[in-house]
Design an enzyme around this catalytic site. Structure first.
Site, PDB file in Angstrom:
ATOM      1  N   ASN A   1     -32.000  12.767   8.938  1.00 38.10           N
ATOM      2  CA  ASN A   1     -31.572  12.016  10.133  1.00 38.10           C
ATOM      3  C   ASN A   1     -30.055  11.956  10.212  1.00 38.10           C
ATOM      4  OD1 ASN A   1     -33.837  10.780  11.848  1.00 38.10           O
ATOM      5  ND2 ASN A   1     -34.565  10.585   9.741  1.00 38.10           N
TER       6      ASN A   1
ATOM      7  N   HIS B   1     -38.032   4.002  11.979  1.00 37.70           N
ATOM      8  CA  HIS B   1     -39.260   3.843  11.194  1.00 37.70           C
ATOM      9  C   HIS B   1     -40.267   4.905  11.644  1.00 37.70           C
ATOM     10  CE1 HIS B   1     -42.195   1.829   8.732  1.00 37.70           C
ATOM     11  NE2 HIS B   1     -43.051   1.950   9.728  1.00 37.70           N
TER      12      HIS B   1
ATOM     13  N   ILE C   1     -32.662  -5.433   3.435  1.00 41.03           N
ATOM     14  CA  ILE C   1     -31.347  -6.058   3.587  1.00 41.03           C
ATOM     15  C   ILE C   1     -31.524  -7.543   3.924  1.00 41.03           C
ATOM     16  CG2 ILE C   1     -30.214  -3.872   4.131  1.00 41.03           C
ATOM     17  CD1 ILE C   1     -30.057  -4.727   6.963  1.00 41.03           C
TER      18      ILE C   1
HETATM   19  C1  GAR Z   1     -37.340   8.904   7.767  1.00 36.69           C
HETATM   20  O1  GAR Z   1     -38.579   9.486   8.064  1.00 36.69           O
HETATM   21  C2  GAR Z   1     -37.318   7.443   8.165  1.00 36.69           C
HETATM   22  O2  GAR Z   1     -38.092   7.190   9.290  1.00 36.69           O
HETATM   23  C3  GAR Z   1     -37.910   6.799   6.941  1.00 36.69           C
HETATM   24  O3  GAR Z   1     -37.310   7.484   5.867  1.00 36.69           O
HETATM   25  C4  GAR Z   1     -37.126   8.846   6.251  1.00 36.69           C
HETATM   26  C5  GAR Z   1     -35.749   9.280   5.837  1.00 36.69           C
HETATM   27  O4  GAR Z   1     -35.610  10.651   5.993  1.00 36.69           O
HETATM   28  N1  GAR Z   1     -37.625   5.397   6.885  1.00 36.69           N
HETATM   29  C6  GAR Z   1     -38.495   4.481   6.498  1.00 36.69           C
HETATM   30  O5  GAR Z   1     -39.619   4.753   6.093  1.00 36.69           O
HETATM   31  C7  GAR Z   1     -38.000   3.055   6.587  1.00 36.69           C
HETATM   32  N2  GAR Z   1     -39.088   2.142   6.457  1.00 36.69           N
HETATM   33  P1  GAR Z   1     -34.194  11.352   5.900  1.00 36.69           P
HETATM   34  O6  GAR Z   1     -33.518  10.866   4.612  1.00 36.69           O
HETATM   35  O7  GAR Z   1     -34.492  12.806   5.835  1.00 36.69           O
HETATM   36  O8  GAR Z   1     -33.406  10.968   7.112  1.00 36.69           O
END
Ligand code: GAR
Length: 201
Positions: A13, A108, A92
């Site tokens: 992301n 999320h 947090i």
């Molecule tokens: C993403 O899929 C995000 O939606 C999730 O972690 C991943 C990070 O991916 N977040 C959660 O589950 C928060 N509850 P990335 O490091 O490749 O961006």
């Protein structure tokens, strides 16, 4: 406006946000990447893009509040206006939330309020839902709870596996997170209670 991205892991992301900023799709300045994990691949991506990185490891603090107080100090020093959580795998506290009320965005990998928590993709898949998706929301004191900014829909295909679903989810994330950041940083989001609407003017 300056913003910081917080990431604990792969940082795909973060990469999508960097790409969008480079293309001029986000005008706010990505000034800082913060991680709690010194091994996070996100840090490599930030360095490659010449973005300042800071690692704040939990083991050096006695409580979540102390940890967040250190983050507040750093963010103020760096003149950060808002925060983007991108796979930041820490809860947090109000120490940070109070200083950045409605200025912390999170992504999320499910359609909130369904499938909160850290295994949302697999939880939704195993539950047998026909549609799932992605939610970008403001962060408040409750986990995966704050006002929803944007959601993206993913249809579960006949032969879907947890892995192919994860790939679909990421593709949508990489589209809607930069867009949510753009809307927020251009002042185009309007609150009505906990509803967030796109400003028409
Ligand atoms: C993403 O899929 C995000 O939606 C999730 O972690 C991943 C990070 O991916 N977040 C959660 O589950 C928060 N509850 P990335 O490091 O490749 O961006």
């Amino acid at each position: 406006m300056n913003f910081a991205v917080f990431a604990s892991g792969r940082g795909t992301n973060l990469q999508a946000i960097i790409r969008a900023a480079k293309k001029g799709k986000i005008s706010a300045n990505l000034a800082l990447v913060v991680s709690d994990n010194k091994e996070a691949y996100a840090l490599k991506r930030a360095k490659r893009a010449k973005i300042k990185t800071i690692i704040v490891e939990a083991k050096n603090f006695n409580s979540r509040e102390d940890y967040d107080a250190e983050l507040v100090k750093i963010l103020e020093q760096e003149n950060i206006d808002f925060i983007v959580l991108a796979g930041f795998m820490r809860i947090i506290t109000s120490v940070l939330i109070n200083k950045f009320r409605n200025k912390i965005l999170n992504i999320h990998p499910a359609l909130l309020p369904s499938f909160k928590g850290t295994h949302a993709i697999v939880d939704a898949f195993n539950y047998g839902v026909k549609f799932t998706g992605v939610t970008v929301h403001f962060v408040d004191e409750k986990m995966d709870h704050g006002p929803i900014i944007l959601q993206g829909l993913v249809k579960i295909k006949e032969n879907e596996t947890a892995e192919t679903l994860e790939a679909q989810i990421h593709k949508i994330e990489h589209k809607i997170y930069p867009e949510a950041i753009r809307l927020f940083s251009e002042g185009k989001l309007k609150f009505e209670g906990r509803k967030v609407n796109k400003a028409t003017t």
